[in-house]
Design a protein around this motif. Structure first.
Motif, mmCIF file in Angstrom:
data_model
loop_
_atom_site.group_PDB
_atom_site.id
_atom_site.type_symbol
_atom_site.label_atom_id
_atom_site.label_comp_id
_atom_site.label_asym_id
_atom_site.label_seq_id
_atom_site.Cartn_x
_atom_site.Cartn_y
_atom_site.Cartn_z
ATOM 1 N N GLU A 10 -8.694 6.668 -2.264
ATOM 2 C CA GLU A 10 -8.842 6.296 -3.016
ATOM 3 C C GLU A 10 -8.247 6.271 -4.032
ATOM 4 O O GLU A 10 -6.391 6.275 -3.583
ATOM 5 N N GLY A 11 -7.926 5.159 -4.770
ATOM 6 C CA GLY A 11 -6.592 4.513 -5.369
ATOM 7 C C GLY A 11 -5.312 3.798 -4.911
ATOM 8 O O GLY A 11 -5.262 2.913 -4.453
ATOM 9 N N ARG A 12 -3.998 3.282 -5.928
ATOM 10 C CA ARG A 12 -3.825 1.581 -5.384
ATOM 11 C C ARG A 12 -2.262 2.902 -4.849
ATOM 12 O O ARG A 12 -1.858 4.029 -5.726
ATOM 13 N N LEU A 13 -1.922 2.244 -4.178
ATOM 14 C CA LEU A 13 0.131 2.242 -3.264
ATOM 15 C C LEU A 13 0.573 1.036 -3.624
ATOM 16 O O LEU A 13 0.328 -0.160 -2.787
ATOM 17 N N ALA A 14 1.752 0.998 -4.437
ATOM 18 C CA ALA A 14 2.259 -0.051 -4.683
ATOM 19 C C ALA A 14 4.251 -0.114 -4.150
ATOM 20 O O ALA A 14 4.764 1.494 -4.655
ATOM 21 N N ILE A 15 4.482 -1.060 -3.698
ATOM 22 C CA ILE A 15 5.971 -0.309 -3.207
ATOM 23 C C ILE A 15 6.540 -1.848 -3.852
ATOM 24 O O ILE A 15 6.492 -2.667 -3.322
ATOM 25 N N ASP A 16 7.698 -1.582 -4.727
ATOM 26 C CA ASP A 16 8.063 -3.252 -5.702
ATOM 27 C C ASP A 16 7.404 -3.466 -6.353
ATOM 28 O O ASP A 16 7.677 -4.673 -6.347
ATOM 29 N N GLY A 17 6.142 -3.216 -6.530
ATOM 30 C CA GLY A 17 5.421 -3.337 -7.486
ATOM 31 C C GLY A 17 4.207 -4.525 -6.568
ATOM 32 O O GLY A 17 3.597 -4.902 -7.076
ATOM 33 N N ARG A 18 4.229 -4.624 -5.275
ATOM 34 C CA ARG A 18 3.465 -4.809 -4.076
ATOM 35 C C ARG A 18 2.526 -3.980 -3.492
ATOM 36 O O ARG A 18 3.069 -3.074 -3.333
ATOM 37 N N GLU A 19 1.035 -4.552 -4.643
ATOM 38 C CA GLU A 19 0.249 -3.381 -3.658
ATOM 39 C C GLU A 19 0.092 -3.417 -2.732
ATOM 40 O O GLU A 19 0.023 -4.252 -1.578
ATOM 41 N N VAL A 20 -0.114 -1.729 -1.877
ATOM 42 C CA VAL A 20 0.136 -1.534 -0.424
ATOM 43 C C VAL A 20 -1.808 -1.535 -0.084
ATOM 44 O O VAL A 20 -2.533 -0.672 0.196
ATOM 45 N N ALA A 21 -2.494 -3.046 0.528
ATOM 46 C CA ALA A 21 -3.807 -2.903 0.032
ATOM 47 C C ALA A 21 -4.209 -3.415 1.602
ATOM 48 O O ALA A 21 -4.886 -2.776 1.959
ATOM 49 N N SER A 22 -3.532 -3.220 2.702
ATOM 50 C CA SER A 22 -4.028 -3.939 3.864
ATOM 51 C C SER A 22 -3.330 -3.782 4.326
ATOM 52 O O SER A 22 -1.955 -2.520 4.673
ATOM 53 N N GLU A 23 -3.943 -2.744 6.075
ATOM 54 C CA GLU A 23 -3.103 -2.959 7.389
ATOM 55 C C GLU A 23 -1.728 -3.583 7.340
ATOM 56 O O GLU A 23 0.434 -3.329 7.901
ATOM 57 N N ALA A 24 -1.690 -4.638 6.966
ATOM 58 C CA ALA A 24 -0.400 -5.806 7.387
ATOM 59 C C ALA A 24 0.559 -5.396 5.595
ATOM 60 O O ALA A 24 1.983 -5.621 5.983
ATOM 61 N N GLU A 25 0.147 -4.823 4.636
ATOM 62 C CA GLU A 25 1.284 -4.963 3.465
ATOM 63 C C GLU A 25 1.574 -4.030 4.349
ATOM 64 O O GLU A 25 2.522 -3.328 3.881
ATOM 65 N N ALA A 26 0.972 -2.448 4.431
ATOM 66 C CA ALA A 26 1.518 -0.973 4.758
ATOM 67 C C ALA A 26 2.889 -1.419 5.978
ATOM 68 O O ALA A 26 3.836 -0.992 5.926
ATOM 69 N N ARG A 27 2.236 -2.400 6.533
ATOM 70 C CA ARG A 27 3.518 -2.877 7.720
ATOM 71 C C ARG A 27 5.215 -3.063 6.741
ATOM 72 O O ARG A 27 5.783 -2.753 7.121
ATOM 73 N N LEU A 28 4.603 -4.550 6.272
ATOM 74 C CA LEU A 28 5.634 -4.929 5.149
ATOM 75 C C LEU A 28 6.110 -3.629 4.077
ATOM 76 O O LEU A 28 7.549 -3.266 4.359
ATOM 77 N N ALA A 29 5.837 -2.774 3.549
ATOM 78 C CA ALA A 29 6.028 -1.924 2.954
ATOM 79 C C ALA A 29 7.405 -0.730 4.190
ATOM 80 O O ALA A 29 8.214 -0.548 3.046
ATOM 81 N N ARG A 30 6.219 -0.735 4.801
ATOM 82 C CA ARG A 30 7.551 -0.226 5.808
ATOM 83 C C ARG A 30 8.963 0.021 6.352
ATOM 84 O O ARG A 30 9.400 0.621 6.560
ATOM 85 N N ARG A 31 9.089 -1.377 5.933
ATOM 86 C CA ARG A 31 10.280 -1.639 6.483
ATOM 87 C C ARG A 31 11.194 -1.268 5.285
ATOM 88 O O ARG A 31 12.311 -0.883 5.063
ATOM 89 N N GLN A 32 10.118 -0.451 4.189
ATOM 90 C CA GLN A 32 11.068 -0.419 2.790
ATOM 91 C C GLN A 32 11.409 0.928 2.955
ATOM 92 O O GLN A 32 11.956 1.710 1.722
ATOM 93 N N ILE A 33 10.294 1.945 3.785
ATOM 94 C CA ILE A 33 9.958 3.204 4.087
ATOM 95 C C ILE A 33 10.806 4.497 4.324
ATOM 96 O O ILE A 33 10.460 2.882 5.750
ATOM 97 N N GLY A 34 11.406 4.656 4.440
ATOM 98 C CA GLY A 34 11.645 5.603 5.852
ATOM 99 C C GLY A 34 11.337 6.795 5.561
ATOM 100 O O GLY A 34 12.108 8.110 3.847
ATOM 101 N N TYR A 35 10.780 7.068 6.978
ATOM 102 C CA TYR A 35 10.490 8.474 6.301
ATOM 103 C C TYR A 35 9.878 9.867 7.709
ATOM 104 O O TYR A 35 10.305 9.220 8.474
#
Length: 252
Positions: free
Chosen positions: A59-84
């Protein structure tokens, strides 16, 4: 703190099966080094996995630089900015250090043409440029951990999430680790750790988590101000942290 959060979670919930690990958690992270403290089972690793988009939130909302991560496609884009960097990271002992770091960049979706240069920059940042051709299996534990940090920071991600990165390091190796993290000036770093002296040395903000909730969010000085001499610990930050935990957690 001023300015837009680099990473923002709003009413975020996560769990396994029928059990929730945390529910309706709100969190904003901006550039700087934030410590995530808490006993085993507090939900820290699950939180990091969720923020890293490894595990979609229930549940809930996760956003990177104001852009919500609401799908797997958006998660793939977000991972470019996340080192884990998970606590237990896998590697092929026969893989060269340079290739290991490049592979980390490739997994995050960095452009193939940039992988070689960004890997060299990351290895230089952690002091392993001269070990680039060595095999991962030939490195000492401390060097292997530094290679893992290079894996996490390759390509200069906006957010770096580190889960217990200093476990097993000797004091000299931990000092080198602190220098590396302190040099990430414009990066948003979330560091999960049990080592309070590392927190005092390099972190400017502290989150204390237990029972799936954030029970403290403030600066290291604000946490020290909660120092309770009756609590176990050898320093103000340790005693203040212990004072925030339930009694059953202090006795573990």
């Amino acid at each position: 703190m001023k300015g837009q959060a680099v990473l923002a979670a709003n009413r975020l919930s996560q769990g396994y099966g029928l059990q929730f690990v945390f529910r309706r958690l709100d969190l904003e992270l901006r550039p700087g080094v934030t410590a995530l403290l808490g006993p085993n089972g507090a939900g820290k690793t699950t939180l990091l996995r969720t923020l890293a988009t490894v595990q979609p939130p229930r549940e809930g909302r996760l956003a990177i630089d104001g852009r919500e991560v609401a799908s797997e496609a958006e998660a793939r884009l977000a991972r470019r900015q996340i080192g884990y960097l998970p606590q237990r990271f896998g590697f092929d002992p026969g893989m060269r250090v340079r290739d290991f770091v490049q592979y980390g960049g490739w997994l995050r979706g960095l452009a193939a043409r940039d992988l070689a240069d960004t890997a060299e920059e990351a290895l230089a940042h952690v002091g392993l440029a001269d070990r680039a051709r060595q095999k991962m299996g030939s490195l000492s534990g401390g060097m292997r951990q530094r290679a893992a940090i290079a894996w996490a920071i390759v390509g200069s991600p906006r957010v770096v999430l580190l889960d217990e990165p200093t476990v097993g390091l000797d004091p000299q190796q931990r000092l080198r680790f602190r220098d590396v993290i302190a040099s990430l000036i414009d990066t948003t770093v979330l560091l999960s750790t049990h080592l309070i002296d590392d927190v005092d040395a390099i972190c400017d903000r502290v989150l204390v988590m237990h029972d799936g909730k954030i029970h403290f969010d403030g600066s290291t000085d604000e946490l020290k101000a909660l120092d309770d001499p009756s609590m176990p610990g050898h320093a103000p930050l340790e005693r203040a942290y212990m004072a925030l935990l339930p009694e059953q957690e202090r006795d573990r």
